[in-house]
Scaffold this motif. Structure first.
Motif, mmCIF file in Angstrom:
data_model
loop_
_atom_site.group_PDB
_atom_site.id
_atom_site.type_symbol
_atom_site.label_atom_id
_atom_site.label_comp_id
_atom_site.label_asym_id
_atom_site.label_seq_id
_atom_site.Cartn_x
_atom_site.Cartn_y
_atom_site.Cartn_z
ATOM 1 N N THR A 234 3.455 -18.589 -30.500
ATOM 2 C CA THR A 234 4.380 -17.741 -29.737
ATOM 3 C C THR A 234 3.747 -17.227 -28.459
ATOM 4 O O THR A 234 2.547 -17.281 -28.267
ATOM 5 C CB THR A 234 4.823 -16.528 -30.582
ATOM 6 N N ASN A 235 4.599 -16.697 -27.619
ATOM 7 C CA ASN A 235 4.204 -16.212 -26.308
ATOM 8 C C ASN A 235 4.621 -14.751 -26.235
ATOM 9 O O ASN A 235 5.580 -14.410 -25.580
ATOM 10 C CB ASN A 235 4.985 -17.024 -25.279
ATOM 11 N N GLU A 236 3.897 -13.898 -26.933
ATOM 12 C CA GLU A 236 4.413 -12.552 -27.120
ATOM 13 C C GLU A 236 3.803 -11.535 -26.167
ATOM 14 O O GLU A 236 2.674 -11.679 -25.744
ATOM 15 C CB GLU A 236 4.162 -12.101 -28.557
ATOM 16 N N SER A 591 8.508 -8.071 -26.738
ATOM 17 C CA SER A 591 8.173 -9.457 -27.072
ATOM 18 C C SER A 591 9.412 -10.229 -27.511
ATOM 19 O O SER A 591 9.329 -11.368 -27.921
ATOM 20 C CB SER A 591 7.097 -9.517 -28.160
ATOM 21 N N PRO B 33 11.289 -16.009 -23.463
ATOM 22 C CA PRO B 33 9.894 -15.647 -23.670
ATOM 23 C C PRO B 33 8.992 -16.821 -24.040
ATOM 24 O O PRO B 33 8.268 -16.767 -25.026
ATOM 25 C CB PRO B 33 9.976 -14.637 -24.810
ATOM 26 N N TYR B 34 9.064 -17.897 -23.321
ATOM 27 C CA TYR B 34 8.193 -19.040 -23.599
ATOM 28 C C TYR B 34 8.111 -19.878 -22.336
ATOM 29 O O TYR B 34 8.790 -19.603 -21.352
ATOM 30 C CB TYR B 34 8.739 -19.892 -24.759
ATOM 31 N N GLU B 35 7.260 -20.888 -22.394
ATOM 32 C CA GLU B 35 7.034 -21.703 -21.198
ATOM 33 C C GLU B 35 8.192 -22.666 -20.955
ATOM 34 O O GLU B 35 8.765 -23.205 -21.890
ATOM 35 C CB GLU B 35 5.754 -22.530 -21.362
ATOM 36 N N GLY B 360 8.765 -22.204 -30.790
ATOM 37 C CA GLY B 360 8.724 -21.510 -32.083
ATOM 38 C C GLY B 360 7.774 -22.203 -33.044
ATOM 39 O O GLY B 360 7.045 -21.559 -33.756
ATOM 40 N N PHE B 363 8.018 -20.922 -36.331
ATOM 41 C CA PHE B 363 7.841 -19.469 -36.459
ATOM 42 C C PHE B 363 8.768 -18.705 -35.523
ATOM 43 O O PHE B 363 8.459 -17.599 -35.128
ATOM 44 C CB PHE B 363 6.414 -19.069 -36.089
ATOM 45 N N GLN B 366 11.200 -15.027 -31.955
ATOM 46 C CA GLN B 366 11.626 -14.461 -30.677
ATOM 47 C C GLN B 366 12.969 -15.044 -30.266
ATOM 48 O O GLN B 366 13.343 -16.137 -30.698
ATOM 49 C CB GLN B 366 10.594 -14.796 -29.596
ATOM 50 N N THR B 369 13.841 -18.914 -29.694
ATOM 51 C CA THR B 369 12.926 -19.816 -30.391
ATOM 52 C C THR B 369 13.491 -20.078 -31.788
ATOM 53 O O THR B 369 14.380 -19.374 -32.237
ATOM 54 C CB THR B 369 11.508 -19.228 -30.502
#
Lengths: 739, 717
Positions: A234-236, A591, B33-35, B360, B363, B366, B369
């Motif tokens: 994850t990218n939190e 997040s 919230p990710y690339e 994700g 997981f 978020q 994801t």
């Protein structure tokens, strides 16, 4: 020869035999307790609060004298509801929950006080000054934990001294303290919520959902960087502030982790139908730990949790609960209370306004080739002259205070090769005269100039910081390797590693940084990584050493102040934020975990008016206008990231968003946003945020202590409010009469 | 004509409006919230780059947010005209949701005139333009066709046909209908492709099965088993079946299919996505070395593998990109959902990577994801993803940048280059990492016959093919200029030099050359005489041979590093000089050693020194070849590659000829003996390389073994 061979084999076997021993004999100090429970009584009291012991339910009651309202590790409404039994009793009537490590499997399992202490264990109590000490004996696991509950002036402190914990057969892994002290009944009104400090902050409602309970767990200050991480899914945004809370209609309480925050998790559970309550609480790791690969096969690798041996320097685990005034229990009030608690010794006289901060990125290392031999060389993306010209242009066209930060102008550019960026500046950016010209131009324009240093990460020996002798060690006592995680595949790919500077060496490294900055006559120093990441260092076998970071940061900031240097920190953790002159890249969102129901700017509210803050970089954000609105919403300064020259190599760099930083492409927006915001930001920069209300979904009103308010409409349609019509993704500023 | 012009202008206005409004009217959607990233593709390579997000996370829809029971093991998702159909499999229902995220209705049964038929473990749904709903009633082994009021029009069951194999189980999981009314049904476990029914619901045939992959070795083994295998062995032999489709989608009556690439079940690492014409042939094309080739050999995946974790205890490594579902939008952009990571890959109709986002890796806690993503559907500007484990539907929406970027590429693909150029400029302004924007601008300049600008942008976008085309056009002009200006100047220069040589120096200039150097250089033109002198008069020089080898190595390096962009994209980071060293000097040294060893046994008379000198001298044509290649790559364009190939072939043949002559002289062989020795030498070289690899592997294994022991002892302290 044969003798030597036999000797080596014997040593190996001996090592294995010693290694197979499960626990250090020194830890085997568990003794079963004599059950001794004092009768219910008042333990301590002051003008506002009193502390009771309830022997029947074996819990501590914290009572507000004026209203008679009781806060307790077991919510009073739970007893009154009579809905006892089953899982609810196990969970809610356990003032302490532990996780232990099964010595057979190396995996962790939970034990609740209700079942493992009250039913199958032992408990002992004794009155102490202003409170009580309760020792919970988890006899099945041979673990006993003394917890002290003490009444403070306006709060209840719950603390555990790690040295007093005794263990036997099982290793203790973590302790959750008073899990239902901050709790609300499920399906409470929308005006009741749990608060968690993820990123800027987030709220969780307590409604029960068909999909089941929602669970949240994040480490305070993010992960411990001394742990080995080879993949990260994850990218939190991390937790920056060691605080959590709950609002229950017009009442509220916050828990501030005042000690042991470096080894704490903040956890929350919401909408658990079996329990009927939602809560937020703190969990402490008992010792430093890491996961170790213990078996290997083609299909996967098993992990085991390894704990650090010894904890002589382990800090007290302590959380203090502050009830909020009735009717003043929103997250804004929580933020004010938090700042009030942590700022006692660090009150600042005044702050100076800065409308925007611009990070200038110096250079990158690129591969070049001579006769087939590839080598790294530093290429400038922005020179000192470029910075001078850009600053001049922006200063002329905006006429407002700004600050500039030189990032990656050291000898290794933006890479993490050299400790403190090699300290000196590289010649590719210009000579010393160019730098002096830049400094003079900044002084003439009233611009504060900072230079950024990474004093935490490095991969090559330089400036007296050796990769062999001065790199922090992990829980296993080996060098704490930092693998470079591919941001796209989310795992370590090329085997490249860097290291963390030992806690001991950080201070001397910073002294060198200060000398250099003073020599160059730069007015401020920026520590972008140091206040952002925290890591343990087991170099001296000091146990869980992440707590040291607080002291180190304090010393670093004092050193800077003694040398009249301003300090800029990026995305700073609570302990560092409180004392910095400017905090950049403050988190504008949480997040974004799907357990959250709303994001709130708790971080900004807590520090607004006390420290200058900037948001995340506008020009590299996914939505520039929205980032701008978030800054306006909370009255924080704008942040930009700039390079003068874009190259393909810069574009291929995966660590920075250089693709959106080229000054020529973003200067119009930069100047326009600065001009648009300067009047408002310069008026509210030193005011506290006194209220923030959601007028309707996506429309927020923020009130400042100087009587100015801003109403921000994040929606893509215009809205009509009592303050007037607000365009789509726009705002209006409302002033009290006389403003 | 006028209509087309108006359409073009309208498109430009629309796209320009997006550019202008990009900062003032974005949708209220959260950033993700990710690339977000994409790949630069060139010269058979792919390079990952970050990029601005094109899709924003909008919301997540749960069963509870609709006021109904939570989804239970949902398996299918279909969206049309804003209506979302979730196949809530274990609840035996289809949940129809309005675009705003509110419940429309729950379908648990459909109605005939006489009775109500309950759904059992339904699969995917398809809705036609006329409003007919096709429901895969998987548990009941049928496809129900009904109108919007759920009145049954037809029930499609397992067809009776000779084509249907014995024991075939009809388990419809997905269904499509084309504009002619033909129905395509995907049945779970069916390797023969989709079942095709005509508009009268009559079974027609199987459609578009994947190809089976087989190697020469497989074929050889099969023949061997057929001839020599026992009956038991024959009956136990495994039949290679094609991989079944994981999902399919339809756009403009073309059927798009996707095949999984799991770590354990199948290994379809290329050609996972196909576009089938009415005959079932793949017509999806990707650009490879400037040419459109079928997507069968195209890798629709990340460059690398992922690592996952189960219950914080087991690490799973080397997970490949594994597309489980796909969708196609009205512009032909292909959206593929990766089961391994929860990422969404978007390709254009030429298989260019547009963007990759999401995540994700099992997981997904978020927003945006996923834990177990199983189905994707695209409707207008929105993407919908069904997460089986999280029991939710996630909605993404194309943001302003995405609109601009996708719009620009659409214009380029439609050949509207001029209109696309300004849009691409705006894309570049916000994100300088978009390779397609450089190519798009280059194409616009090329169409405008501004070849120099086309070259500049093609080079910026690493587009060799376009660069070469533009360069050729530039060269045409330059060569005519060259002939006009340079030829007379050269003619005068030659005359002046000749006169100076004859009249002023009177032909007395002579190069003084070392005898051994003379022999070395002479061996190039007179190999027989000079190699004989090396053999019998000892006039060869080890030093000169070493210098020649060094020059050979340098020329090989130059070939890799200095060849013109139109022939080769040089990546300093990727290039390994060691490989060049091994493939040039390594082979020469290996040859010398093996030749010496072998020829000693085969009555060869040459010493190691003579072998080394002769071999090195024979490298001179190859040096000429490499230098000529580099020099001419700056003069020629790729369409004139034939010239370079001829030069290369000549030099290579000449070098072989020299080797032949030199070794016949040195070892005093006749041609037959020489040929025999070469064959044995080649085998010897292979053997030696094998032994070297064996030793290296052994050393590596020993190292690993020792390090495991060390770690075990150390970590168990």
């Amino acid at each position: 020869m044969k003798k030597y061979f036999l000797l080596i084999i014997s040593l190996l076997l001996l090592g294995s035999a010693v290694g197979c021993e499960q626990k250090d004999s020194g830890d085997l100090n568990f003794e079963q307790l004599d059950n001794h429970i004092i009768s219910s009584d008042v333990l301590a009291e002051n003008d506002s609060f009193s502390l009771y012991w309830d022997s029947e339910n074996k819990c501590v009651l914290f009572k507000e004298k004026t209203t008679g309202y009781i806060w307790s590790s077991v919510p009073q409404s739970y007893y009154e509801s009579g809905a006892h039994g089953g899982r609810a009793s196990v969970v809610m009537e356990s003032p302490i929950i532990i996780e232990y490590i099964d010595p057979e499997t190396g995996l962790t399992a939970e034990a609740f006080a209700y079942t493992s202490v009250y039913a199958n264990g032992s408990i002992s109590t004794q009155v102490i000054e202003d409170g009580i000490e309760v020792i919970y004996g988890f006899d099945d696991y041979e673990i006993s934990i003394p917890v002290q509950y003490t009444l403070q002036e306006d709060s209840l402190r719950v603390s555990i001294e790690p040295k007093e914990i005794t263990t036997g057969k099982f290793d203790l892994y973590s302790i959750s303290v008073s899990p239902y002290m901050c709790s609300i009944m499920n399906n409470a009104s929308e005006d009741s919520y749990l608060f968690v400090p993820s990123g800027s902050g987030a709220l969780i409602y307590s409604d029960e959902r068909a999909e089941g309970k929602r669970v949240y767990s994040e480490e305070v200050y993010g992960r411990d960087y001394s742990r080995e991480v080879k993949f990260d899914t994850t990218n939190e945004k991390k937790i920056n502030l060691p605080v959590f809370g709950v609002k229950n209609d017009d009442r509220g309480i916050i828990g501030v982790i005042d000690s042991g925050d470096g080894q704490a998790l903040i956890e929350a559970e919401a909408g658990d139908k079996d329990v009927g309550y939602s809560s937020v609480y703190v969990t402490y790791f008992y010792k430093g730990h890491d996961a170790v690969e213990i078996t290997a096969s083609n299909e996967g690798k098993s992990l085991s949790k390894k704990q650090a041996d010894g904890f002589a320097d382990n800090s007290l685990m302590s959380v203090t609960y502050y009830p909020l005034e009735k009717g003043k229990s929103s997250y804004v009030d929580m933020a004010h209370k938090y700042y009030e608690v942590v700022s006692t010794d660090n009150e600042k006289a005044s702050i100076e306004t800065v409308t925007a901060n611009i990070d200038f990125y110096g250079g990158i290392e690129v591969y070049k080739n001579f006769l087939g031999v590839s080598y790294d060389t530093l290429t400038a993306l922005t020179s000192f002259d470029d910075v001078s010209n850009i600053i001049q242009e922006i200063a002329e066209q905006t006429d407002t205070p700004i600050s500039a930060n030189l990032v990656g102008f050291g000898k290794d550019g933006v890479s993490k090769k050299l400790a403190a960026d090699g300290i000196g500046v590289a010649k590719v950016y210009g000579d010393s005269q160019d730098l002096q010209n830049l400094i003079k131009k900044c002084q003439d324009s009233g611009i504060t100039l900072y230079r950024d240093f990474d004093i935490a990460n490095y991969s090559k020996t330089s400036n007296g910081v050796s990769t062999k002798w001065n790199s922090a060690k992990n829980v296993l006592g080996t060098r704490a390797y930092q693998y470079i995680i591919d941001p796209y595949l989310r795992s370590e790919q090329d085997g490249e590693v860097y290291y963390l500077v030992t806690h001991e060496k950080v201070l001397s490294l910073f002294d060198k940084v200060v000398s250099r900055v003073k020599k160059d006559n730069i007015s401020g120093v920026s520590l972008s990584s140091f206040a952002d990441i925290t890591y343990s260092d087991y170099t001296e076998n000091v146990g869980y050493a992440r707590a040291d970071i607080k002291n180190m940061t304090s010393q670093i900031l004092n050193t800077a102040k003694e040398n009249n240097l301003s300090v800029m920190l990026s995305n700073a953790n609570g302990y560092a934020a409180i004392a910095s002159d400017i905090i950049c890249n403050t988190p504008l969102s949480s997040s974004k975990q799907n357990i959250f129901d709303k994001e709130v700017p708790f971080y900004q509210i807590a520090f607004h008016g006390c420290t200058v803050m900037t948001g995340e970089s506008l020009n590299t954000s996914d939505d520039m206008q929205k980032t701008f609105l978030k800054c306006m919403d909370t009255g924080i300064s704008l942040q930009f990231s700039v390079i003068e020259k874009y190259t393909k190599e810069a574009g291929f760099n995966t660590d920075y968003d250089f693709y959106a930083m080229k000054y020529d492409e973003c200067k119009e927006d930069m100047i326009s946003y600065i001009n648009e915001s300067k009047e408002f930001l310069n008026r509210v920069y030193d005011s506290k945020i006194v209220a923030r209300t959601e007028i309707e979904n996506g429309v927020y009103k923020t009130d400042y202590s100087n009587g100015i308010s801003i109403i921000v409409n994040y929606k893509d349609t215009s809205v009509t409010t009592v303050y007037g019509e607000i365009g789509a993704e726009d705002y209006i500023i409302v002033k009290e009469e006389g403003q | 004509m006028f209509g087309n012009l108006m359409k073009k202008k309208f498109t430009i206005i629309l796209v320009t409006m997006f550019c202008v409004l990009s900062f003032c009217a974005t949708a209220m959607a959260e950033s993700i919230p990710y690339e977000t990233y994409t790949y630069w593709q060139y010269d058979d390579s792919k390079k990952v780059v970050s990029m601005k997000s094109c899709f924003d996370y909008v919301k997540t829809i749960y069963g509870s947010s609709l006021g109904i029971e939570a989804f239970k093991n949902p398996s299918g998702l279909y969206v049309k005209n804003g209506k979302i159909y979730v196949s809530d499999t274990e609840n035996n229902r289809i949940v129809e949701i309005h675009s705003g995220g509110t419940l429309s209705r729950v379908i648990t049964e459909c109605y005939s005139e006489t009775q109500a038929l309950s759904l059992k473990e339904p699969g995917e749904v398809f809705v036609t333009d006329t409003g007919d709903i096709f429901i895969c009633d998987t548990g009941n082994a049928r496809v129900i066709v009904c109108d919007d009021n759920l009145q049954i029009k037809k029930i499609i069951e397992k067809p009776e046909s000779d084509i249907i194999p014995e024991g075939f189980e009809f388990k419809p999981i997905s269904v499509l209908v084309d504009s002619r009314g033909y129905i395509y049904v995907l049945s779970d476990g069916c390797y023969y492709g989709a079942l095709l029914f005509d508009k009268n619901y009559e079974f027609d045939c199987f459609y578009g099965a994947n190809d089976t992959e087989g190697s020469v070795l497989d074929a050889f083994n099969k023949i061997k088993d057929l001839i020599f295998g026992s009956n038991e062995k024959k009956s136990a032999s495994v039949r290679t079946l094609p991989y079944q489709f994981a999902d399919f989608a339809i756009n403009n009556d073309f059927i798009y299919t996707v095949t999984r690439n799991t770590k354990y079940l199948s290994n379809a690492s290329t050609g996972q996505i196909r576009k089938l014409n009415s005959g079932g042939s793949n017509i999806l094309r990707s650009i490879k070395n400037g040419k459109l080739v079928t997507s069968n050999s195209y890798k629709f995946q990340d460059e690398g593998y992922y690592t996952g974790e189960i219950n914080s205890a087991i690490i799973i490594k080397d997970l490949p990109t594994d597309f489980i579902s796909m969708s196609v939008d009205s512009d032909g952009y292909i959206y593929a959902l990766d089961y391994s990571t929860g990422k969404i890959f978007v390709y254009d109709s030429n298989c260019n990577y547009m963007t990759i986002f999401g995540g994700g890796i099992g997981f997904g806690v978020q927003d945006g994801t996923f834990v177990t993503p199983v189905s994707i559907s695209v409707d207008g500007e929105k993407i919908y993803v069904l997460d089986q484990m999280n029991l939710s539907v996630t909605v993404f929406e194309k943001n302003d940048f995405g609109e601009m970027y996708f719009g620009a590429q659409k214009l380029t693909l439609n050949g509207e280059h001029n209109e696309a150029r300004e849009v691409w400029r705006n894309v570049l302004k916000e994100d300088a990492n978009i390779q397609l924007s450089y190519t798009g601008i280059a194409q616009a300049y090329y169409a405008e016959e501004d070849y120099e600008s086309a070259c500049e942008f093609a080079q910026l976008g690493n587009n060799q093919d376009l660069y070469a085309k533009a360069l050729q056009e530039t060269r045409n002009g330059q060569i005519s200029k060259l002939f006009k200006n340079l030829v007379p100047v050269l003619a005068v220069l030659i005359v002046v030099i000749y006169i100076l040589y004859r009249k002023v120096f009177k032909g007395k200039i002579r190069l003084k050359m070392n005898k051994k150097v003379k022999i070395a250089l002479g061996s190039l033109l007179h190999p027989f005489i000079n190699f004989e002198r090396i053999k019998y008069s000892n006039e060869g020089s080890v030093m000169i041979a070493s210098v020649i080898l060094a020059i050979y190595f340098v020329s090989s390096v130059l070939r890799h590093t200095c060849t013109a962009f139109s022939f080769q994209v040089f990546d300093a980071e990727e290039y390994s000089v060691m490989m060049t060293l091994v493939s040039s000097l390594g082979i020469v040294i290996l040859w010398c050693v093996v030749n010496w060893l072998i020829c000693t046994l085969m009555s060869g008379k040459g010493t190691f020194k003579q072998i080394f000198i002769a071999t090195s001298y024979c490298m001179m044509p190859l040096i000429v070849k490499e230098f000529l290649y580099v020099a001419l790559s700056y003069v020629l364009v790729p369409s004139q590659q034939m010239v370079l190939t001829l030069i290369e072939a000549f030099c290579l043949i000449y070098a072989l000829f020299m080797i032949c002559v030199s070794f016949m002289k040195i070892h005093e062989y006749n041609f037959f003996q020489f040929f025999k020795s070469v064959v044995v030498c080649i085998l010897g070289m292979i053997l030696l390389v094998f032994i070297i690899f064996l030793l290296l592997t052994l050393a590596q294994q020993s190292y690993s073994f020792l390090s495991v022991i060390f770690n075990e002892i150390f970590n168990r302290r």
